[in-house]
Scaffold this active site. Structure first.
Site, mmCIF file in Angstrom:
data_model
loop_
_atom_site.group_PDB
_atom_site.id
_atom_site.type_symbol
_atom_site.label_atom_id
_atom_site.label_comp_id
_atom_site.label_asym_id
_atom_site.label_seq_id
_atom_site.Cartn_x
_atom_site.Cartn_y
_atom_site.Cartn_z
ATOM 1 N N SER A 183 0.832 -1.240 0.100
ATOM 2 C CA SER A 183 0.107 -0.161 -0.037
ATOM 3 C C SER A 183 0.694 1.236 0.015
ATOM 4 O O SER A 183 0.415 2.442 -0.482
ATOM 5 C CB SER A 183 -0.832 0.236 1.261
ATOM 6 O OG SER A 183 -0.479 -0.119 2.491
ATOM 7 N N HIS A 211 -5.700 -3.349 -2.222
ATOM 8 C CA HIS A 211 -5.011 -2.439 -3.516
ATOM 9 C C HIS A 211 -4.870 -2.960 -4.810
ATOM 10 O O HIS A 211 -4.388 -2.277 -5.781
ATOM 11 C CB HIS A 211 -3.900 -1.753 -3.003
ATOM 12 C CG HIS A 211 -3.921 -0.871 -1.623
ATOM 13 N ND1 HIS A 211 -4.330 0.192 -1.866
ATOM 14 C CD2 HIS A 211 -3.778 -1.311 -0.293
ATOM 15 C CE1 HIS A 211 -4.173 0.742 -0.535
ATOM 16 N NE2 HIS A 211 -4.016 -0.340 0.296
ATOM 17 N N LYS A 242 -11.983 1.052 -1.316
ATOM 18 C CA LYS A 242 -11.242 1.545 -2.130
ATOM 19 C C LYS A 242 -11.913 1.441 -3.655
ATOM 20 O O LYS A 242 -12.625 2.044 -3.824
ATOM 21 C CB LYS A 242 -9.878 0.904 -2.282
ATOM 22 C CG LYS A 242 -9.122 1.013 -0.972
ATOM 23 C CD LYS A 242 -7.961 0.369 -0.667
ATOM 24 C CE LYS A 242 -6.996 0.511 0.784
ATOM 25 N NZ LYS A 242 -7.985 0.259 1.871
#
Length: 395
Positions: A183, A211, A242
Site C-alpha cells: 500500500s 489495493h 477503495k
C-alpha cells in the site's frame, strides 16, 4: 497531572509541525471524494485517494446506498452473528465469492477488521504465521493478537521466505500472509513464487487484495487472478473502501475455513455488521466494475503516463508498477514541507513518514483514479517538478 497524561504529554511532534506551519493531517474536505475536491472554498486536485476506479460519487452507487438506507435503515445495531444479517449481506457474499472464484465469503465491517479477525484466529500456539516485513498494519496487529509462532521475511525476498519456512516444524500449520499490492510503495508481491514455496513446504497462503482489486486481473479481480494463482491461494482478503467505493471488507476462502471463522473470529462476532447503505454501494460498484472495463483500462493508461514522466523527471519511485506511486523524499520534515507546498499549488498528496516507514524511506504517496484526466495528471506533474526542484529533490 496523572502519570498517563504526563507520559503522553512528552509526545509533541504534531505541535512542532503545526508551529512550523507544515502539519499535513486531518485536512478538511467539503465536497465528495473526486479527482477535484473543495478545501476551504478552493478547488484542489486529489492525488491522495484510494478510489482507484473513481466510483465514490457515481450516481448508481449513491442511488443504491440511498435506496438501501430507506428500506433497511441506517445501521444494523448488532453483529452478523446475532441480529445483523440481512438478505442483501448474503447476496453480496454470494456475488463476491463468484467474482473472486472461491467457495464462500464473509463480510466484515472494515478491511482492518478482516485482517485483525482472520490472522489472529486461524492458527494455534504451535503453528506459524509468516509475514512480509512491509505487510499492512492490520496484518501486523492480527499477528500480534495470535498466540502462534511469528516469523518475518525480508520484503518480497523469496530466499528469505524460504529460509523462514525451513525453520518451521513440517507437521504444524504455516500461514503465509502477504499484501498483493503493497500500500505504501505500490510494488507487487511475487505470488507465483510464494505459491510454489507454499506447495513445497505445505503452507497456507493468504493474500490481502485491498489495493489489487479493481486494478489488476480480469474485471479487476486482483493480483491473484492476474498471476493465475487464485485456486492456489487459500484465503483472499479485500476491502470495500477503495475500488468498491464503500466501507467494509471480506474474506474469500473455502467453507471449512469460513465455518470456523464465523464462530471464532472476534472482530466479526463482536462488531456490528456493515451498514445497509455500504452493502448496497459495494454491490452497485461491483456491477460497474464488471460492466465498464474501460475504467480499468484508462487507469492503466494514466498510470503508465505518470510513471514514464516521473522517471523522466528524475524522481525516485522505487519498484512500483501500479497506480500507487511513491516519490521518495528521505527526510521527515522536508516531506511535510513538500506536502504543504504542493497543496499551495493545488495538488493534494499524502506524506508517509516515521513510524510508518524508516526515517530514510519517507515519501510522498501519489495515487491515481480511473476518473483522472491526462490534463489533471499533467498539471500535477508540473507542480511536483516545480516543488521538487525548489527543495533539491531532483536536479
Amino acid at each position: 497531572m496523572k502519570l498517563l497524561q504526563k507520559k503522553l504529554s512528552r509526545y509533541d511532534a504534531p505541535q512542532k509541525a503545526k508551529a512550523a506551519g507544515v502539519y499535513p493531517y486531518f485536512r478538511e474536505i467539503s465536497s465528495e471524494q473526486d479527482t477535484e475536491v473543495l478545501m476551504h472554498g478552493r478547488k484542489v486536485l486529489m492525488f491522495g485517494s484510494n478510489s482507484y476506479l473513481g466510483l465514490t460519487n457515481h450516481p448508481k452507487v449513491k442511488e443504491a446506498a440511498i435506496a438501501a438506507t430507506k428500506k433497511y435503515g441506517t445501521g444494523m445495531a448488532g453483529s452478523p452473528f446475532l441480529n445483523g444479517t440481512l438478505d442483501i449481506h448474503k447476496r453480496l457474499e454470494e456475488r463476491i465469492a463468484d467474482f473472486i472464484g472461491k467457495e464462500d465469503v464473509m463480510l466484515y465491517s472494515t478491511g482492518f477488521g478482516v485482517n485483525l479477525g482472520v490472522v489472529s484466529t486461524l492458527t494455534g500456539r504451535e503453528d506459524y504465521i509468516i509475514i512480509d516485513e512491509q505487510d499492512h498494519a492490520s496484518i501486523i496487529e492480527g499477528r500480534r493478537l495470535s498466540f502462534s509462532n511469528y516469523l518475518k521475511y525480508k520484503h518480497n525476498d523469496m530466499a528469505s521466505l524460504e529460509a523462514q519456512l525451513r525453520k518451521c516444524d513440517p507437521d504444524k500449520v504455516k500461514l503465509i500472509v502477504t499484501d498483493g499490492v503493497f500500500s505504501m510503495e505500490g510494488d507487487v508481491a511475487n505470488l507465483p513464487e510464494i505459491v510454489r514455496l507454499s506447495k513445497e513446504y505445505n503452507a497456507t497462503v493468504m493474500v490481502d487484495e485491498a489495493h489489487g482489486i479493481g486494478v489488476f486481473g480480469k474485471g479487476g479481480r486482483g493480483t491473484c487472478d492476474h498471476f493465475g494463482v487464485t485456486d492456489d491461494v487459500d484465503l483472499i482478503m479485500g476491502t470495500f473502501s477503495k475500488s468498491f467505493a464503500s466501507l467494509g471488507g471480506f474474506i474469500a476462502t473455502d467453507k471449512e475455513i469460513t465455518n470456523y471463522l464465523r464462530h471464532h473470529s472476534r472482530s466479526y462476532i463482536f462488531t456490528a455488521s456493515i451498514t445497509p447503505g455500504a452493502t448496497a454501494a459495494a454491490d452497485a460498484a461491483l456491477d460497474i466494475m464488471l460492466s465498464e472495463p474501460e475504467r480499468q483500462e484508462h487507469l492503466w493508461e494514466i498510470t503508465n503516463y505518470a510513471l514514464d514522466n516521473f522517471k523522466a523527471m528524475g524522481c525516485e519511485i522505487g519498484h512500483t508498477s501500479t497506480p500507487i506511486i511513491p516519490l521518495f523524499i528521505r527526510d521527515d520534515f522536508k516531506t511535510f514541507q513538500v506536502t504543504h507546498d504542493l497543496l499551495d499549488e493545488g495538488v493534494f498528496v499524502n506524506p508517509v513518514v516515521t513510524p510508518a516507514v524508516a526515517p530514510h524511506d519517507t515519501l510522498i504517496r501519489y495515487s491515481l483514479m480511473a476518473t483522472h484526466t491526462k490534463e489533471q495528471v499533467t498539471h500535477s506533474l508540473e507542480a511536483i517538478e516545480k516543488v521538487f526542484r525548489r527543495y533539491g529533490i531532483i536536479k
